[in-house]
Scaffold this active site. Structure first.
Site, short mmCIF file in Angstrom:
data_model
loop_
_atom_site.label_atom_id
_atom_site.label_comp_id
_atom_site.label_asym_id
_atom_site.label_seq_id
_atom_site.Cartn_x
_atom_site.Cartn_y
_atom_site.Cartn_z
N SER A 43 -18.15 15.08 -22.79
CA SER A 43 -17.65 13.73 -23.04
C SER A 43 -17.65 13.34 -24.52
O SER A 43 -16.94 12.43 -24.91
CB SER A 43 -18.44 12.71 -22.23
OG SER A 43 -19.82 12.83 -22.49
N HIS A 66 -14.30 13.94 -16.84
CA HIS A 66 -13.18 14.01 -17.78
C HIS A 66 -12.24 15.18 -17.48
O HIS A 66 -11.47 15.60 -18.33
CB HIS A 66 -13.72 14.13 -19.21
CG HIS A 66 -14.64 13.02 -19.58
ND1 HIS A 66 -14.19 11.79 -19.99
CD2 HIS A 66 -15.98 12.94 -19.54
CE1 HIS A 66 -15.23 11.00 -20.20
NE2 HIS A 66 -16.33 11.67 -19.94
N LYS A 106 -12.57 6.69 -14.31
CA LYS A 106 -11.91 7.12 -15.55
C LYS A 106 -10.41 7.31 -15.26
O LYS A 106 -9.66 6.35 -15.29
CB LYS A 106 -12.61 8.32 -16.12
CG LYS A 106 -13.92 7.82 -16.77
CD LYS A 106 -14.91 8.82 -17.18
CE LYS A 106 -16.10 8.08 -17.78
NZ LYS A 106 -17.37 8.74 -17.63
C1 LIG Z 1 -18.72 8.42 -17.38
C2 LIG Z 1 -19.45 9.60 -16.94
C3 LIG Z 1 -20.32 9.55 -15.84
C4 LIG Z 1 -20.68 8.26 -15.16
O1 LIG Z 1 -19.64 7.77 -14.41
P1 LIG Z 1 -19.50 6.22 -14.09
O2 LIG Z 1 -18.56 6.19 -12.96
O3 LIG Z 1 -18.99 5.54 -15.31
O4 LIG Z 1 -20.86 5.71 -13.71
C5 LIG Z 1 -20.89 10.74 -15.42
N1 LIG Z 1 -20.65 11.90 -16.07
C6 LIG Z 1 -19.85 11.97 -17.14
C7 LIG Z 1 -19.62 13.30 -17.80
C8 LIG Z 1 -19.23 10.83 -17.63
O5 LIG Z 1 -18.45 10.90 -18.71
#
Ligand SMILES: *Cc1c(COP(=O)(O)O)cnc(C)c1O
Length: 403
Positions: A191, A219, A250
């Site tokens: 990320s 991602h 996302k």
């Molecule tokens: C954003 C993210 C999460 C958490 O997800 P949410 O739905 O925002 O709680 C978990 N793992 C990774 C790699 C992320 O980028």
């Protein structure tokens, strides 16, 4: 509690953070928690009354506000209302949850799936349910905080390996006693750096050392693979991941997280993971939006293609402008600035010129590798990306990041 008369650790921590934030605000170098009042379809946002080009979005396929997804959410409210009758296990399960889980399982080519109310909670819940005191959990050093927290919460022996270094992972696997349970966890796309885990090697090592493999596709869904199905499609290695984790927050414009995998695994999680049993079900509108979004990804394949074209333009353009973008191959593009203060100043320069990027500084990334964490999406047009890169270039020249 009177903060002025107490001097315990709690008070000191609160005061120290407040002072740090106040100092940054005073210097005009505080960029977090800014109120966005309009989303303008993905490529633009209205921040503090200013229209800016959005280069800090996770909505990789530009699906926020998609008419079909909005309509699905509205219809779910009309049919079910805004909440549920509590936890899934008791009265909270809707037909809609089952449909969403079947949609995710099909999208991920898995036998079954289970959803939780956030991605963060999914990682916490699943890792801490699967491993415990006698077991080993092995994690890439750059894994997301929710993975780290899940490993700590599990009480398992927690080993970390150098980022994406498969020789280092093998060393860790060799450290595990012969009959111990092992769980290896990695992000699919990292990320903060935008690079991709070496799935062929990590999967082979897990097979060789009898370890379970869990991959976080926060991602990766909608980003990797020709049809956006994620990292297994990208490497053409169907079924090598035992525990496929992803978020609904996302690319999928909703909220929640999921695990997809073998039917027995999902059945186990449904009856053993505390976040499923003791926390309320996903609201109907969010479940319906998520389900519609998976369908839109498959029905509108141009979005994945356009994201790939845009990411390639962004990476190539920033490299040509002499920036260090680390090993990114995806829509997440780190623009390395060096010291934390330089990243803050770069951000201010860009935002004053209506380019919305955000800084990531230590301890989220190593000292000296503070960066703009810039992203592109399928909602951008080539000229908008070019303009944003020009602004970032001017900022880099002004602040001595590039010559
Ligand atoms: C954003 C993210 C999460 C958490 O997800 P949410 O739905 O925002 O709680 C978990 N793992 C990774 C790699 C992320 O980028």
């Amino acid at each position: 509690m009177d903060l002025n008369n107490v001097n315990d650790n709690i008070t000191r921590r609160i005061q120290a953070m407040n002072e740090r934030v106040a100092a940054a605000r005073q210097a005009g170098l505080y960029f977090y928690n800014q109120p966005v009042s309009e989303l303008h379809g993905g490529a633009h946002v209205l921040v503090n009354g200013r229209e800016m080009g959005m280069f800090a979005s996770y909505s990789y396929l530009g699906l926020i506000g998609h008419p079909r997804i909005n309509a699905a959410a509205k219809a779910a409210i009309d049919r079910y209302g805004s909440g549920t009758h509590g936890v899934r296990t008791l009265a909270g399960s809707l037909a809609l949850h089952k449909e969403l889980e079947e949609t995710i399982a099909a999208f991920k080519s898995a036998e079954a799936s289970v959803v939780y109310t956030s991605g963060y909670v999914t990682n916490l819940a699943v890792i801490s349910t699967l491993v415990g005191r006698e077991d080993y959990v092995i994690s890439d050093k750059l894994n997301h905080a929710s993975i780290v927290d899940g490993c700590l919460m599990s009480g398992a022996k927690f080993l970390r390996f150098k980022h994406n270094d498969m020789a280092a992972l093998e060393e860790r696997l060799k450290q595990c006693p012969p009959d111990s349970a092992r769980l290896v966890v990695a992000d699919a796309v990292f990320s903060m750096d935008g690079d991709v885990i070496d799935l062929p090697k990590i999967a082979a090592l897990c097979r060789q050392y009898n370890a379970w493999l869990m991959v976080d596709e926060a991602h990766s869904v909608g980003v990797l693979g020709k049809t956006g199905r994620g990292i297994e499609e990208h490497f053409n290695l169907p079924g090598v991941i035992d525990i496929k984790m992803g978020t609904l927050s996302k690319t999928i414009p909703s909220v929640g997280g999921y695990i997809a995998g073998r039917r027995e695994l999902i059945e186990y999680l449904r009856h053993a993971s505390r976040a499923y049993i003791f926390s309320a079900a996903l609201p109907p509108a969010q479940a319906a939006a998520a389900k519609a979004a998976f369908e839109v990804i498959l029905d509108e394949p141009w979005r994945v293609e356009k994201l790939n074209v845009n990411a390639a333009q962004f990476i190539k353009g920033l490299k040509a402008r002499r920036f260090d973008t680390l090993a990114t191959e995806t829509a997440i593009v780190p623009v390395v600035c060096g010291a934390d203060e330089v990243a803050y100043s770069m951000t201010r320069y860009c935002q004053l010129r209506d380019t919305f990027v955000l800084p990531v500084v230590s301890p989220a990334v190593p000292v000296g590798l503070a960066r703009l964490r810039a992203t592109v999406t399928a909602a951008h047009e080539p000229d908008e990306i070019e303009r944003a890169m020009d602004v970032i270039e001017q900022a880099g020249l002004e602040l001595g990041v590039i010559q």
